[in-house]
Design a protein around this motif. Structure first.
Motif, mmCIF file in Angstrom:
data_model
loop_
_atom_site.group_PDB
_atom_site.id
_atom_site.type_symbol
_atom_site.label_atom_id
_atom_site.label_comp_id
_atom_site.label_asym_id
_atom_site.label_seq_id
_atom_site.Cartn_x
_atom_site.Cartn_y
_atom_site.Cartn_z
ATOM 1 N N PRO A 138 13.472 6.681 -5.835
ATOM 2 C CA PRO A 138 12.778 7.466 -6.850
ATOM 3 C C PRO A 138 13.082 6.909 -8.239
ATOM 4 C CG PRO A 138 14.111 8.873 -5.416
ATOM 5 C CD PRO A 138 14.495 7.463 -5.149
ATOM 6 N N TYR A 187 9.188 5.643 -5.543
ATOM 7 C CA TYR A 187 8.585 6.954 -5.739
ATOM 8 C C TYR A 187 8.550 7.164 -7.246
ATOM 9 C CZ TYR A 187 9.416 7.972 -0.794
ATOM 10 O OH TYR A 187 9.423 7.949 0.572
ATOM 11 N N ARG A 216 13.822 3.327 -0.048
ATOM 12 C CA ARG A 216 13.076 4.208 -0.943
ATOM 13 C C ARG A 216 13.895 4.440 -2.209
ATOM 14 N NH1 ARG A 216 12.495 9.245 2.494
ATOM 15 N NH2 ARG A 216 14.509 8.532 3.206
ATOM 16 N N HIS A 265 8.951 13.880 -0.020
ATOM 17 C CA HIS A 265 9.193 12.441 0.081
ATOM 18 C C HIS A 265 10.626 11.969 -0.141
ATOM 19 C CE1 HIS A 265 4.915 11.669 0.290
ATOM 20 N NE2 HIS A 265 4.742 12.459 -0.754
ATOM 21 N N ALA A 266 11.442 12.735 -0.780
ATOM 22 C CA ALA A 266 12.701 12.154 -1.234
ATOM 23 C C ALA A 266 13.995 12.768 -0.714
ATOM 24 C CB ALA A 266 12.715 12.191 -2.769
#
Length: 97
Positions: free
Chosen positions: A7, A27, A5, A42-43
């Motif tokens: 961002p 993201y 993941r 989410h992060a």
């Protein structure tokens, strides 16, 4: 293969975004209607943040990423990054050019 993941504070060129999307689950923070809620949901486990040096990152965003280890600015500018906050141990690596 599981994508890491990542961002992203602001969009890059379409070609660069295609490369990032091929390797990472992005993201796109710039598309979030409520950035704080998005980050909380989410992060929290992500160790890296990508952004353009001219866009930067604020202490609020860095603070919402408790496992942040590296901020990767694209370009040579760092004036939009909260460097005093970073120097207090907010993250461990900021490439300089």
């Amino acid at each position: 293969m599981t994508k890491h993941r990542l961002p992203v504070m602001s969009p890059y060129t379409s070609e660069e975004m295609a490369h990032l999307e091929a390797d990472y689950h992005l993201y796109k923070l710039y598309e979030a209607a409520d950035l704080g809620s998005f980050l909380a949901a989410h992060a929290p486990g992500v160790p890296a943040l990508a952004m353009r040096g001219d866009v930067g990152v604020t202490a609020d965003v860095v603070g919402a990423l408790p496992n942040l280890e590296i901020v990767s600015p694209y370009g040579v500018r760092t004036d939009a990054i909260d460097l005093p906050y970073a120097k207090c141990g907010a993250f461990t690596s900021l490439p300089t050019y």
